[in-house]
Scaffold this motif. Structure first.
Motif, PDB file in Angstrom:
ATOM      1  N   UNK A   1      -8.566 -12.921 -15.880  1.00  0.00           N
ATOM      2  CA  UNK A   1      -7.285 -12.590 -16.522  1.00  0.00           C
ATOM      3  C   UNK A   1      -7.311 -11.255 -17.252  1.00  0.00           C
ATOM      4  N   UNK A   2      -8.510 -10.768 -17.554  1.00  0.00           N
ATOM      5  CA  UNK A   2      -8.627  -9.472 -18.222  1.00  0.00           C
ATOM      6  C   UNK A   2      -9.492  -8.500 -17.422  1.00  0.00           C
ATOM      7  N   UNK A   3      -9.630  -8.762 -16.125  1.00  0.00           N
ATOM      8  CA  UNK A   3     -10.493  -7.923 -15.284  1.00  0.00           C
ATOM      9  C   UNK A   3      -9.775  -6.778 -14.603  1.00  0.00           C
ATOM     10  N   UNK A   4      -8.446  -6.704 -14.786  1.00  0.00           N
ATOM     11  CA  UNK A   4      -7.665  -5.605 -14.232  1.00  0.00           C
ATOM     12  C   UNK A   4      -7.788  -5.503 -12.711  1.00  0.00           C
ATOM     13  N   UNK A   5      -7.959  -6.635 -12.042  1.00  0.00           N
ATOM     14  CA  UNK A   5      -8.025  -6.588 -10.575  1.00  0.00           C
ATOM     15  C   UNK A   5      -7.423  -7.853  -9.952  1.00  0.00           C
ATOM     16  N   UNK A   6      -6.252  -8.228 -10.481  1.00  0.00           N
ATOM     17  CA  UNK A   6      -5.530  -9.372  -9.920  1.00  0.00           C
ATOM     18  C   UNK A   6      -4.402  -8.858  -9.030  1.00  0.00           C
ATOM     19  N   UNK A   7      -4.272  -9.478  -7.871  1.00  0.00           N
ATOM     20  CA  UNK A   7      -3.232  -9.120  -6.895  1.00  0.00           C
ATOM     21  C   UNK A   7      -2.478 -10.377  -6.490  1.00  0.00           C
ATOM     22  N   UNK A   8      -1.226 -10.201  -6.075  1.00  0.00           N
ATOM     23  CA  UNK A   8      -0.367 -11.313  -5.647  1.00  0.00           C
ATOM     24  C   UNK A   8      -0.372 -11.323  -4.124  1.00  0.00           C
ATOM     25  N   UNK A   9      -1.034 -12.314  -3.547  1.00  0.00           N
ATOM     26  CA  UNK A   9      -1.243 -12.253  -2.096  1.00  0.00           C
ATOM     27  C   UNK A   9      -0.293 -13.138  -1.288  1.00  0.00           C
ATOM     28  N   UNK A  10       0.960 -13.188  -1.707  1.00  0.00           N
ATOM     29  CA  UNK A  10       1.960 -13.916  -0.921  1.00  0.00           C
ATOM     30  C   UNK A  10       2.169 -13.261   0.436  1.00  0.00           C
ATOM     31  N   UNK A  11       2.317 -14.063   1.495  1.00  0.00           N
ATOM     32  CA  UNK A  11       2.428 -13.480   2.839  1.00  0.00           C
ATOM     33  C   UNK A  11       3.676 -12.629   3.048  1.00  0.00           C
ATOM     34  N   UNK A  12       4.780 -12.998   2.434  1.00  0.00           N
ATOM     35  CA  UNK A  12       6.011 -12.238   2.666  1.00  0.00           C
ATOM     36  C   UNK A  12       5.983 -10.892   1.955  1.00  0.00           C
ATOM     37  N   UNK A  13       5.480 -10.871   0.732  1.00  0.00           N
ATOM     38  CA  UNK A  13       5.424  -9.577   0.042  1.00  0.00           C
ATOM     39  C   UNK A  13       4.380  -8.672   0.692  1.00  0.00           C
ATOM     40  N   UNK A  14       3.304  -9.253   1.197  1.00  0.00           N
ATOM     41  CA  UNK A  14       2.314  -8.413   1.879  1.00  0.00           C
ATOM     42  C   UNK A  14       2.901  -7.831   3.166  1.00  0.00           C
ATOM     43  N   UNK A  15       3.693  -8.637   3.857  1.00  0.00           N
ATOM     44  CA  UNK A  15       4.335  -8.131   5.075  1.00  0.00           C
ATOM     45  C   UNK A  15       5.307  -7.000   4.756  1.00  0.00           C
ATOM     46  N   UNK A  16       5.940  -7.106   3.584  1.00  0.00           N
ATOM     47  CA  UNK A  16       6.901  -6.074   3.177  1.00  0.00           C
ATOM     48  C   UNK A  16       6.206  -4.850   2.594  1.00  0.00           C
ATOM     49  N   UNK A  17       4.890  -4.935   2.426  1.00  0.00           N
ATOM     50  CA  UNK A  17       4.152  -3.885   1.734  1.00  0.00           C
ATOM     51  C   UNK A  17       2.976  -3.389   2.579  1.00  0.00           C
ATOM     52  N   UNK A  18       3.200  -3.287   3.885  1.00  0.00           N
ATOM     53  CA  UNK A  18       2.196  -2.758   4.817  1.00  0.00           C
ATOM     54  C   UNK A  18       0.870  -3.520   4.728  1.00  0.00           C
ATOM     55  N   UNK A  19       0.963  -4.830   4.472  1.00  0.00           N
ATOM     56  CA  UNK A  19      -0.243  -5.652   4.451  1.00  0.00           C
ATOM     57  C   UNK A  19      -0.965  -5.679   3.124  1.00  0.00           C
ATOM     58  N   UNK A  20      -0.443  -4.955   2.144  1.00  0.00           N
ATOM     59  CA  UNK A  20      -1.119  -4.869   0.849  1.00  0.00           C
ATOM     60  C   UNK A  20      -0.500  -5.828  -0.168  1.00  0.00           C
ATOM     61  N   UNK A  21      -1.357  -6.495  -0.937  1.00  0.00           N
ATOM     62  CA  UNK A  21      -0.882  -7.365  -2.015  1.00  0.00           C
ATOM     63  C   UNK A  21      -0.539  -6.502  -3.224  1.00  0.00           C
TER      64      UNK A  21
END
Ligand SMILES: [Zn+2]
Length: 383
Positions: A218-238
């Motif tokens: 929670x404080x590591x500054x490396x959390x990503x949201x890996x939902x499939x639809x947003x990744x598809x809308x974002x060139x595969x990136x979370x």
């Protein structure tokens, strides 16, 4: 100075206004607001009402209240879990979302969303997105807070080095109190939390809860949201989530990362800080796709449409369109033929390969793109 936009959590009558022309309608109860402030808040609700679908009116209570010098607003979504038709068990959903999914009102007599806005902030109440240099644009902040209330929210908390999901209590947010009963969260995550992934240690919901690994994430500054639809809308990136080295209740793990999506970025709305003199009246493509990931259905013709089947993504834009429609499948790696059908399933146009195609000859209305090699399809509006 940029002020923080906080979110509380899970948690729920006056002037009622319904917009029948929208895909979702809001009933807003205003407490301590001026008429101009109420108008700005209703305007923000109308924007969301044109983006998301719900057959159940969304009940919002907005209260102007002293929040201290550093906060503009804080939102408490009412919540439900394990309701009939819930997509995932043992998972909290904002009631506005749960009601939309089920098509029935699960929280009769309770608000869906409680929003507190700082009564001492310098608000710009116009709806034209043109605040003065020292003013905070109320439409923008209300749009942000409503986003939390609609489900862009998690249940994280960190005490000492222990991180947890679903242990928040009403007392964590005193002296604020919700208008609905605070649910017993039972150490369960929200649907938003289920997509949070730490680059080093993996999904937050797979970690011991409460636990120190969760706390570090929670404080590591490396959390990503890996939902499939947003990744598809974002060139595969979370998309990157705000998880600074100092945990901030109501801010960490429930926003897009400030530095990744700064003022001027189309995805700036759901970052934790708001600057005076700035306005943003659209949630942005990533937020809208994240709303789909957590279970919302988009209104016809909104933004970027895609339908994902396993790892394959079909993206079409712009929506609506007057002439050219871009069709991208599998990140551009697949370019097979397909058809466009009307709402009745009748083929009105065939195309030999993906890419830009002309739909100028079609009558205005709703259509579907279908690819021949898969049953993946996407919907668009011809103007
Ligand atoms: Zn926020």
């Amino acid at each position: 100075m940029a002020l923080s936009r906080l979110v509380g959590t899970l948690i729920v009558a006056g002037v009622a206004l319904a917009q029948s022309s929208h895909a979702a309608t809001f009933t807003v109860t205003h407490v301590n607001s001026t008429a101009a402030q109420a108008t700005a808040i209703e305007h923000a609700a109308e924007i969301w009402g044109g983006i998301l679908e719900s057959a159940v009116p969304i009940k919002v209570r907005v209260t102007f209240f002293p929040l201290g010098a550093n906060a503009l607003g804080i939102t408490f979504p009412n919540g439900r879990r394990d309701f009939s038709g819930a997509p995932l068990p043992q998972t909290w959903y904002a009631t506005a979302l749960a009601n939309s999914i089920t098509g029935t009102e699960l929280n009769t007599g309770e608000s869906d969303i409680d929003i507190f806005l700082n009564i001492t902030a310098s608000w710009y109440t116009g709806t034209d997105g043109n605040p003065g240099a020292g003013e905070y644009d109320l439409v923008s902040v209300a749009l942000h807070e409503l986003g939390h209330g609609l489900g862009f929210v998690g249940l994280s908390k960190k005490m000492g080095n222990q991180g947890s999901l679903g242990t928040l209590q009403a007392s964590d947010f005193a002296p604020l109190t919700t208008s609905f009963p605070w649910p017993q969260l039972d150490t369960l995550p929200g649907i938003f939390d289920r997509y949070l992934n730490d680059l080093q240690d993996g999904p937050l919901t797979m970690m011991a809860n409460p636990g120190t690994v969760l706390g570090s994430a929670m404080t590591g500054h490396q959390i990503y949201f890996n939902g499939p639809l947003v990744m598809a809308a974002n060139a595969g990136n979370a998309p990157r989530i705000y998880a600074p080295t100092t945990y901030a209740l109501g801010s960490s793990c429930v926003h897009l990362n400030e530095a990744t999506y700064p003022v001027g970025n189309p995805n700036e709305l759901m970052t934790p800080f708001s600057s005076p003199g700035a306005a943003n009246h659209w949630p942005g493509p990533l937020c809208i796709a994240m709303m789909q990931d957590i279970g919302w259905t988009l209104a016809p013709g909104v933004g970027f449409a895609e339908n994902v089947e396993t790892t394959e993504a079909l993206q079409i834009w712009p929506i609506p369109t007057e002439d050219l429609l871009n069709i991208n499948f599998g990140g551009g790696t697949r370019n097979g033929s397909g058809t466009i059908t009307d709402a009745g399933g009748r083929v009105v146009l065939a195309f030999p390969r993906c890419g830009p195609i002309s739909v100028a000859a079609l009558e205005p209305g709703a259509y579907f793109v279908r690819l021949d090699e898969t049953r993946v399809h996407a919907r668009f509006i011809k103007q």
